[in-house]
Design a protein around this motif. Structure first.
Motif, PDB file in Angstrom:
ATOM      1  N   SER A 549      18.810  -0.159   3.515  1.00 24.99           N
ATOM      2  CA  SER A 549      17.529  -0.798   3.158  1.00 24.99           C
ATOM      3  C   SER A 549      17.668  -1.691   1.932  1.00 24.99           C
ATOM      4  N   LYS A 551      19.709  -1.344  -0.524  1.00 26.98           N
ATOM      5  CA  LYS A 551      20.144  -0.627  -1.727  1.00 26.98           C
ATOM      6  C   LYS A 551      21.549  -0.060  -1.499  1.00 26.98           C
ATOM      7  N   ILE A 569      13.112   0.649  -6.745  1.00 29.55           N
ATOM      8  CA  ILE A 569      12.848   1.118  -5.391  1.00 29.55           C
ATOM      9  C   ILE A 569      11.339   1.115  -5.203  1.00 29.55           C
ATOM     10  N   GLU A 573      10.004   0.626   0.250  1.00 31.79           N
ATOM     11  CA  GLU A 573      11.430   0.837   0.522  1.00 31.79           C
ATOM     12  C   GLU A 573      11.817   2.313   0.539  1.00 31.79           C
ATOM     13  N   SER A 576      12.235   4.125   4.202  1.00 28.50           N
ATOM     14  CA  SER A 576      13.390   3.679   4.990  1.00 28.50           C
ATOM     15  C   SER A 576      14.697   4.055   4.296  1.00 28.50           C
ATOM     16  N   LEU A 577      14.698   4.026   2.968  1.00 31.19           N
ATOM     17  CA  LEU A 577      15.884   4.431   2.217  1.00 31.19           C
ATOM     18  C   LEU A 577      16.183   5.908   2.459  1.00 31.19           C
TER      19      LEU A 577
END
Length: 627
Positions: A549, A551, A569, A573, A576-577
């Motif tokens: 995502s 990251k 973050i 996000e 999904s992370l």
């Protein structure tokens, strides 16, 4: 989504908690053994003395070595470091694959930082500390702030402190040297394996004091030997008194009962006396006297040779075996009467049956262990004639001899040298690996002592360059060797985390400044390796990274630790992370429990942090923390 789930916090580190808290660890061990000696969390020494009984010596006058500052030196060893080790891939060789470490920094602070990650893992420590000569003993002037003092001392910040020489006119000649050595020795002992070995070269000036200090730290019962090494092969005719030709190598064990020295290879001249004139199928043999000085009537008998000659033991002697045993040896072809069968009887000692090696001795001659000129010549062969940075670099053969004597049979031990100097220990490790295809590892630590040179600013740069050049030479000499010739470079620096140092005149601003406790000039990799040290993980542990995502997520130790240290973050996000991390964790399928760590300040608010934590925990990732 649950909102009562809390992400555990890895507290910001301060001067009391930055590295392994050795005092707390000692107290916990003491509490486990003597719980009744603790009252409201404090040690009651009177109760402890009663529990220890006769083991307590409370006399005012005791046998031992004492000097001014010894108590402070002991406390320094127990004081956690306020620094960290910053990775330097650009200065390293084979960063992604190597298991070797070259650390630039004050070894006192570095040893503190290595306590959690390498406690009980090092097989051999070899050090060649600065001898107390009065001109080359560099030490910090104070310990009020070790990291700041270290940076100033090495000229890495402005207004640097002077580099001190320990002159005899200072009035504390032995005291200052012992205060420098003592805390380093205490910290070093913690890193040794149960069957680990500690060795240190020293001259006559401090050998007596150093041995007393080591007796105290390692235990007098764990002293093995004082090896005398012949460092020179020629006398100095201009010597004022006697020509100095040796150094001492003090040898200690972590636990003497757990270690035995390996045998050294039998020299060719020892094997040369074995031959096989009668083509005995058991191979070469050596004739051994069949009589002994101790007289025994039972072993005083006549032996008749195949030629019919009779032999009695020499006067006042007897045969070494009984008549019955002699007949067994004769029938087995283990008795010789010479080439013509007419000589006195001797027993045959077969080379294949003798001990395949020799027990190490306490005298190491230069023919076997090298000498100072050999060490210096090797440096010149690598750097050229202008590379006279080191006065007396130790020869590679000396360190290899220590390795061969001390190591385990697996040839994959860790070797530590925290006064690395010219890097001889690292050179010796990779050379020995090339000889027997071993997987030994080294950890070297060297102070970046400023140099008055145009090519190298710090001494530690010469150390690292010696490792590069020696590795290239070893590869050129052994083209089929595929072992580890690289090293990871780390440099000591202040922590990546701001210490809580409030301005009491403006607490509001101090709180605002502390909102982001991670330093903005540090990279994710800097923070990651400080986390490894804090969690006690090896600095060469395998690290994978994946973009999830948008990251970067790191997997350390095949998924035992998962980290995302992205600076931001968003709430969008976070979900999904978290799902991406869950999926990657399933693919990695680590053997043990996984810890997941995020940057605390990365989350816009508690909503994103709580949702992310909930998703992870619902999928079996219970141990979620923030930094």
């Amino acid at each position: 989504m649950k909102t009562d789930i809390e992400m555990k916090k890895i507290l910001p580190l301060n001067s009391e908690t930055q590295s392994a808290d050795l005092v707390a660890g000692n107290i916990e061990q003491l509490k486990a053994i003597f719980p009744e000696a603790f009252i409201e969390g404090k040690v009651d020494f009177e109760v402890l003395k009663q529990l220890l009984g006769g083991a307590v010596d409370d006399r005012e006058e005791k046998y031992g070595l004492n000097w001014h500052g010894k108590g402070r030196a002991r406390q320094i060893a127990l004081t956690p470091s306020t620094g960290t080790l910053r990775p330097c891939p650009e200065d390293s060789v084979d960063w992604d694959t190597t298991q070797n470490l070259m650390i630039e920094g004050d070894n006192l602070e570095v040893l503190k930082l290595l306590q959690k990650s390498y406690a009980g893992k090092v097989k051999l420590i070899y050090i060649d500390p600065p001898y107390n000569t009065g001109k080359d003993f560099v030490y910090p002037d104070d310990f009020r702030d070790n990291i700041k003092n270290y940076l100033e001392l090495t000229g890495q910040v402005e207004g640097g402190k002077k580099i001190s020489s320990n002159t005899e006119t200072g009035g504390r000649f032995h005291t200052d040297w012992l205060n420098m050595m003592y805390p380093r020795l205490k910290l070093a002992r913690n890193l040794l394996r149960e069957d680990g070995v500690f060795s240190v070269t020293i001259d006559d000036g401090e050998v007596a004091n150093l041995r007393k200090a080591c007796d105290e730290i390692f235990g007098e019962e764990n002293f093995v030997a004082n090896i005398v090494w012949q460092k020179k092969y020629g006398a100095a005719n201009d010597a004022k008194y006697l020509s100095d030709m040796h150094d001492h190598i003090l040898l200690y064990c972590r636990n003497k009962d757990s270690w035995r020295p390996n045998l050294f290879a039998r020299p060719d001249e020892l094997n040369a006396k074995y031959s096989n004139p009668d083509n005995d199928p058991r191979g070469p043999w050596y004739s051994t006297n069949l009589s002994v000085k101790t007289y025994s009537a039972a072993n005083d008998y006549i032996i008749t040779s195949p030629a019919g000659l009779e032999f009695s033991p020499p006067p006042s002697r007897a045969w070494v075996v009984s008549k019955a045993k002699f007949e067994e040896l004769l029938a087995d072809g283990r008795i010789t009467f010479g080439r013509d069968g007419k000589s006195r009887p001797y027993s045959k000692t077969f080379l294949s049956e003798v001990q395949q090696g020799i027990v190490p001795t306490t005298i190491w001659l230069h023919e076997d262990a090298g000498h100072n000129i050999e060490g210096k010549s090797l440096i010149r062969s690598l750097f050229g004639e202008s590379a006279d940075v080191f006065d007396t670099p130790k020869p590679v053969r000396l360190i290899r001899r220590l390795i061969n004597m001390s190591e385990s049979q697996s040839h994959d031990d860790i070797f530590l040298d925290f006064f690395a100097g010219s890097g001889t220990t690292g050179h010796a490790v990779i050379e020995q690996n090339a000889i027997d295809n071993g997987n030994r590892r080294y950890i070297l630590v060297q102070l970046p002592e400023p140099l008055n040179r145009t090519d190298y600013k710090f001494l530690s740069q010469v150390t690292a360059e010696r490792l590069r050049r020696s590795s290239s030479k070893i590869k050129a000499d052994n083209p089929l060797f595929e072992g580890d010739l690289g090293f990871r470079v780390f440099k000591l620096d202040s922590s990546n985390i701001h210490a809580w140092e409030p301005n009491r005149d403006d607490l509001a601003q101090s709180l605002f400044d502390a909102a982001e406790h991670l330093k903005t000039d540090r990279t994710e990799q800097d923070i990651l390796f400080e986390l490894l040290l804090k969690l006690g993980l090896d600095l060469t542990v395998p690290i994978e990274q994946k973009n999830i995502s948008g990251k970067i997520v790191h997997s350390i130790g095949a998924g035992v630790l998962l980290t995302c240290l992205a600076p931001q973050i968003s709430n969008e996000e976070a979900e999904s992370l978290a799902l991406g991390i869950v999926e990657w964790h399933k693919q990695l399928s680590p053997a043990g429990e996984t810890q997941v760590v995020f940057r605390d300040s990365a989350f816009a608010n508690d909503v994103g942090k709580t949702n992310l934590t909930a998703i992870l925990q619902q999928n079996g990732l219970e141990n979620v923390r923030s930094l």
